[in-house]
Motif scaffolding. Structure first.
Motif, PDB file in Angstrom:
ATOM      1  N   ALA A 180      39.207  38.834  41.191  1.00  0.00           N
ATOM      2  CA  ALA A 180      40.636  38.861  40.861  1.00  0.00           C
ATOM      3  C   ALA A 180      41.091  40.304  40.667  1.00  0.00           C
ATOM      4  O   ALA A 180      40.349  41.134  40.129  1.00  0.00           O
ATOM      5  N   PRO A 181      42.308  40.638  41.075  1.00  0.00           N
ATOM      6  CA  PRO A 181      42.829  41.997  40.843  1.00  0.00           C
ATOM      7  C   PRO A 181      42.937  42.306  39.355  1.00  0.00           C
ATOM      8  O   PRO A 181      43.173  41.424  38.528  1.00  0.00           O
ATOM      9  N   LYS A 182      42.777  43.588  39.026  1.00  0.00           N
ATOM     10  CA  LYS A 182      42.899  44.052  37.652  1.00  0.00           C
ATOM     11  C   LYS A 182      43.875  45.224  37.599  1.00  0.00           C
ATOM     12  O   LYS A 182      44.416  45.663  38.610  1.00  0.00           O
ATOM     13  N   ASP A 183      44.069  45.732  36.396  1.00  0.00           N
ATOM     14  CA  ASP A 183      44.905  46.917  36.156  1.00  0.00           C
ATOM     15  C   ASP A 183      46.331  46.720  36.666  1.00  0.00           C
ATOM     16  O   ASP A 183      46.929  47.616  37.260  1.00  0.00           O
ATOM     17  N   LEU A 184      46.886  45.535  36.429  1.00  0.00           N
ATOM     18  CA  LEU A 184      48.264  45.298  36.827  1.00  0.00           C
ATOM     19  C   LEU A 184      49.200  46.181  36.014  1.00  0.00           C
ATOM     20  O   LEU A 184      48.980  46.416  34.821  1.00  0.00           O
ATOM     21  N   VAL A 250      48.572  38.316  40.501  1.00  0.00           N
ATOM     22  CA  VAL A 250      48.153  38.629  41.865  1.00  0.00           C
ATOM     23  C   VAL A 250      46.806  37.967  42.144  1.00  0.00           C
ATOM     24  O   VAL A 250      45.941  37.904  41.257  1.00  0.00           O
ATOM     25  N   ARG A 251      46.638  37.441  43.342  1.00  0.00           N
ATOM     26  CA  ARG A 251      45.344  36.989  43.857  1.00  0.00           C
ATOM     27  C   ARG A 251      44.948  37.891  45.023  1.00  0.00           C
ATOM     28  O   ARG A 251      45.803  38.348  45.785  1.00  0.00           O
ATOM     29  N   THR A 253      42.689  38.124  48.602  1.00  0.00           N
ATOM     30  CA  THR A 253      42.195  37.204  49.626  1.00  0.00           C
ATOM     31  C   THR A 253      41.379  37.968  50.652  1.00  0.00           C
ATOM     32  O   THR A 253      41.684  39.133  50.951  1.00  0.00           O
ATOM     33  N   ASP A 254      40.326  37.309  51.165  1.00  0.00           N
ATOM     34  CA  ASP A 254      39.554  37.912  52.245  1.00  0.00           C
ATOM     35  C   ASP A 254      39.836  37.228  53.570  1.00  0.00           C
ATOM     36  O   ASP A 254      39.105  37.413  54.543  1.00  0.00           O
ATOM     37  N   GLY A 255      40.891  36.433  53.606  1.00  0.00           N
ATOM     38  CA  GLY A 255      41.245  35.698  54.808  1.00  0.00           C
ATOM     39  C   GLY A 255      40.699  34.285  54.828  1.00  0.00           C
ATOM     40  O   GLY A 255      41.228  33.420  55.524  1.00  0.00           O
ATOM     41  N   THR A 256      39.628  34.033  54.048  1.00  0.00           N
ATOM     42  CA  THR A 256      39.041  32.698  53.955  1.00  0.00           C
ATOM     43  C   THR A 256      39.188  32.133  52.547  1.00  0.00           C
ATOM     44  O   THR A 256      39.563  30.979  52.351  1.00  0.00           O
ATOM     45  N   HIS A 257      38.881  32.952  51.559  1.00  0.00           N
ATOM     46  CA  HIS A 257      38.960  32.538  50.165  1.00  0.00           C
ATOM     47  C   HIS A 257      39.985  33.387  49.420  1.00  0.00           C
ATOM     48  O   HIS A 257      40.145  34.574  49.721  1.00  0.00           O
ATOM     49  N   ASN A 258      40.631  32.737  48.459  1.00  0.00           N
ATOM     50  CA  ASN A 258      41.501  33.454  47.540  1.00  0.00           C
ATOM     51  C   ASN A 258      40.786  33.647  46.210  1.00  0.00           C
ATOM     52  O   ASN A 258      40.016  32.785  45.775  1.00  0.00           O
ATOM     53  N   SER A 259      41.049  34.760  45.569  1.00  0.00           N
ATOM     54  CA  SER A 259      40.456  35.019  44.255  1.00  0.00           C
ATOM     55  C   SER A 259      41.140  34.154  43.202  1.00  0.00           C
ATOM     56  O   SER A 259      42.207  33.578  43.444  1.00  0.00           O
ATOM     57  N   PRO A 260      40.552  34.081  42.009  1.00  0.00           N
ATOM     58  CA  PRO A 260      41.313  33.506  40.892  1.00  0.00           C
ATOM     59  C   PRO A 260      42.556  34.351  40.631  1.00  0.00           C
ATOM     60  O   PRO A 260      42.659  35.506  41.051  1.00  0.00           O
TER      61      PRO A 260
END
Length: 587
Positions: A180-184, A250-251, A253-260
Motif C-alpha cells: 500500500a502507498p505511504k507518506d500521503l 490510494v491503492r 496496482t501492478d496491472g494484475t493485483h491492487n494493493s490494500p
C-alpha cells in the motif's frame, strides 16, 4: 501526475489484495454476567490488572475498571467517576506486512452522549502510536489502521470521558501482493482543491485514487473511487465548497493485483486570511482586520516591533514594571499569556498588584509552574543578553517559606531539532524580601528563549523586568509587541511602546478544528504586513517630569538613563528625548 476535476462518480472495482491473517479475535462471549444495560458491578481484573483466562478465548488480556456485560465488555470508571478504565490486548505478532495491521471493533458510548476512545498500537509504554475514534451512544463498527506493528505489539483502548461498551475486537494483517502507498500528503490547499501526493511503491505500474467526504455517522460519501493515476501525485480541483473537509486514499496496482488501501489522509486545511487596510491609525496603535476564513474558529495575531540601531548602544527588548496589574487573581488556564509580556507564557499563573508570578506549589504535584519568554533573536553581541529583574517568593499569608529560583536560557539547536539549555543560574532561599537578579546570559542565538522557574512551595513573583542587548550600528532586532487570539476577524492594537526608528509589522493565521473535532488545525501565517503609523508630535517643553523616576532614550532608541531622578534628568544636554515613552524637550 493527474488533473482531477469532479464530474460523475466512478464505479468501484475491488480485487484480490493479498493473504489475510487474523492474529487476534475476541467476541467476549464468555463474559456472560451482567447485561449491556446493567454491567456486572464486580470488576474482573486481578491485582496485577490481568483478566482471568477463563473469560477470554485468548489469554493475556489486561486492564482496569473492566466489567462483564452479557457477552460484551464494559470499560468503566473508578469509584469517584473521574478516571476512565483501559483495556490491553495480549501481545501479538503483527510484523508480517512491514508493520501494517488493522484493528476492527464494535463500540458505543455507555453515557448517552458522544465520546471518544483512544486506540494505541504499543510496543512499550513509551513507544506507541495513538489515534482517536469518535463514538456515539449507538453501536457502530470501527476500523483503525497502524503501520508500527512488531513481533510483540499490543493494542490499548482508553475511553476519553466516560464508560464505553466494546465488542468483537479483531486484529488483521494483510500480506499484500503489492504494498500500500505511504507518506500521503497534500499541498496548495484551497476551498475547492488541493494537490495530493504519496511515495512510490516498488513494482507498481499505476495507482488508484479514492476521494471522499464523510456524513454525520462517519460513513464515506465518494466523489471518486479507484480513479487511475499515473505517477505519485494528482491535482484535485472543482470540489464543492459546501463540504467542510475531504479525505483521500490510494491503492497501488501492478496491472494484475491492487494493493490494500492506504491509510486515510484528511485534507483539513484553512485558507490564509486576506488582510484589509488598517484603520484608526495613531502613533501607538491601529485596527487590523481581514476577511473571515471558512471553518476558522479563531485567529492568532502577532505584531512585531522591528528596530535598526543607528549607533552603538544598549537596546531594551523588554522593559516592564507591571504597574497596570492592580488586582490579585489566579489564571483559570494552565498556560496563560500576559498582555504586558507579549509572546510570553506563564504556567499556573498568579497575579498580584504590580507583579506577575506562578503558583509554584502546583509544581509539587506534577503541574507545570514557570514563566517562559517569547522567542527572541539573541544572536547579536556574540549571544550575550542582559537580564535584570526583581523576584520574590511567598506562601499564602506566611513569609516563612522560601524557594530556589532558576533563570535559564534555551537556544534552538539545528543539529538536534529542538531547544537546548545553554546557561542556567540558581538563586537559593529567595523569600518575601526578594532579590534583584542582574545577569549577563551567554549562548544566545537566532531562536532563543528565557525560562524562570521556582523549586519550592512558595509562590514566585516577578517585577521590574528588563531584557536588553548591546547593539552595533546597523544591527536589526525584533521583539513581539502583541500576541493575541481573537474570535472575530478584527483586532484593535493600542498602547504600543515604540522608539524612534521602530517599524511595526504583523501576521495573522486562522485556527480551527479537524473534521472529527479531535485536534486543532492552522493555516499558514500571512506575509508580514508593515503598518505606516503617523509620527507623534513633540510634547510641551518640560523641565521636571511628573514621574518620580524616568527612563530616557535618545532619538536613535538607545537608553541613556534608567530609573533616573528629576535631578539626574536635569543634567542631560538640551535636546529632544524619549522620556517614559513620550517625546520631550529638555532645556
Amino acid at each position: 501526475m493527474c488533473a482531477l476535476a469532479l464530474t460523475a462518480l466512478d464505479a468501484r472495482a475491488d480485487s484480490d489484495e493479498g493473504t489475510l491473517t487474523v492474529v487476534l479475535e475476541e467476541d467476549f462471549s464468555l463474559m456472560t454476567a451482567g447485561s449491556e444495560d446493567a454491567p456486572d458491578p464486580a470488576a474482573i481484573e486481578d491485582d496485577n490488572y490481568s483478566v482471568p483466562a477463563s473469560l477470554t478465548h485468548l489469554p493475556g488480556w489486561q486492564g482496569y475498571y473492566l466489567h462483564q456485560a452479557g457477552g460484551m465488555l464494559y470499560i468503566g470508571l473508578d469509584d469517584s467517576e473521574i478516571e476512565s478504565g483501559a483495556l490491553n490486548t495480549p501481545r501479538v505478532d503483527v510484523s508480517a506486512a512491514a508493520g501494517a495491521f488493522t484493528v476492527r471493533f464494535r463500540a458505543r458510548s455507555a453515557a448517552g452522549y458522544d465520546d471518544k476512545i483512544y486506540v494505541a498500537s504499543k510496543i512499550t509504554a513509551s513507544d506507541y502510536v495513538s489515534k482517536e475514534v469518535k463514538v456515539t451512544p449507538q453501536w457502530a463498527d470501527y476500523t483503525v489502521m497502524f503501520e508500527n506493528g512488531t513481533a510483540s505489539t499490543y493494542v490499548l483502548f482508553t475511553p476519553w470521558l466516560d464508560a464505553i461498551l466494546i465488542d468483537d475486537i479483531r486484529l488483521e494483517v494483510l500480506v499484500p501482493y503489492v504494498a500500500a502507498p505511504k507518506d500521503l500528503a497534500f499541498s496548495n490547499y484551497t476551498v475547492t482543491g488541493f494537490d495530493a501526493s504519496w511515495s512510490p511503491v516498488e513494482g507498481a505500474t499505476g495507482y488508484l485514487l479514492n476521494l471522499f467526504t464523510k456524513d454525520a455517522s462517519g460513513n464515506r460519501v465518494y466523489y471518486k473511487e479507484n480513479l487511475p493515476v499515473e505517477g505519485t501525485s494528482c491535482e484535485v480541483r472543482d470540489l464543492p465548497t459546501a463540504d467542510s473537509y475531504y479525505y483521500f486514499t490510494v491503492r497501488a496496482t501492478d496491472g494484475t493485483h491492487n494493493s490494500p488501501e492506504s491509510a486515510e489522509m484528511a485534507v483539513e486545511g484553512l485558507l490564509l486570511p486576506v488582510l484589509e487596510e488598517e484603520t484608526a491609525l495613531t502613533p501607538t496603535g491601529f485596527t487590523a482586520s481581514w476577511k473571515p476564513v471558512e471553518h476558522a474558529r479563531s485567529y492568532q495575531f502577532i505584531a512585531t516591533r522591528e528596530h535598526t540601531a543607528t549607533e552603538a548602544g544598549t537596546y531594551a527588548l523588554l522593559e516592564e514594571n507591571f504597574d497596570e496589574i492592580t488586582e490579585t487573581a489566579t489564571s483559570e488556564y494552565d498556560y496563560t499569556s500576559v498582555p504586558q509580556l507579549p509572546g510570553w507564557t506563564i504556567a499556573s499563573a498568579k497575579y498580584v498588584p504590580g507583579a506577575v508570578g506562578v503558583n509554584s506549589a502546583n509544581g509539587q504535584y506534577g503541574t507545570d509552574a514557570w514563566i517562559q519568554s517569547a522567542v527572541y533573536d539573541f544572536s547579536k553581541n556574540n549571544g550575550d543578553v542582559h537580564v535584570k529583574l526583581r523576584v520574590y517568593c511567598t506562601y499564602k499569608t506566611s513569609n516563612k517559606y522560601k524557594s530556589t529560583v532558576y533563570l535559564g536560557m534555551h537556544t534552538y539547536d539545528e543539529s538536534i531539532g529542538r531547544y537546548r539549555m545553554v546557561e542556567r543560574k540558581e538563586y537559593k532561599d529567595v523569600g518575601a524580601d526578594g532579590i534583584v537578579i542582574d545577569e549577563i546570559l551567554k549562548g544566545g542565538g537566532s531562536r532563543s528563549l528565557l525560562m524562570l522557574e521556582p523549586d519550592g512551595y512558595a509562590d514566585m513573583f516577578v517585577d521590574e523586568i528588563t531584557v536588553s542587548q548591546d547593539l552595533q550600528a546597523g544591527d536589526v532586532v525584533e521583539t513581539t509587541a502583541v500576541s493575541r487570539s481573537v474570535t472575530e476577524p478584527v483586532i484593535k492594537v493600542e498602547g504600543l511602546k515604540l522608539l524612534p526608528g521602530d517599524r511595526v509589522c504583523y501576521v495573522v493565521r486562522a485556527v480551527g478544528r479537524n473534521s472529527g473535532d479531535t485536534r486543532t488545525i492552522y493555516s499558514d501565517y500571512t506575509e508580514r504586513r508593515y503598518v505606516a503609523l503617523p509620527q507623534a508630535g513633540v510634547d510641551t517643553v518640560v523641565t521636571t517630569p511628573e514621574d518620580s523616576t524616568v527612563t530616557v532614550y535618545n532619538l536613535q532608541g538607545i537608553r541613556i538613563l534608567s530609573n533616573a531622578s528629576p535631578e539626574e534628568l536635569s543634567t542631560l544636554p538640551a535636546g529632544l528625548y524619549i522620556v517614559n515613552g513620550r517625546k520631550q524637550i529638555i532645556r
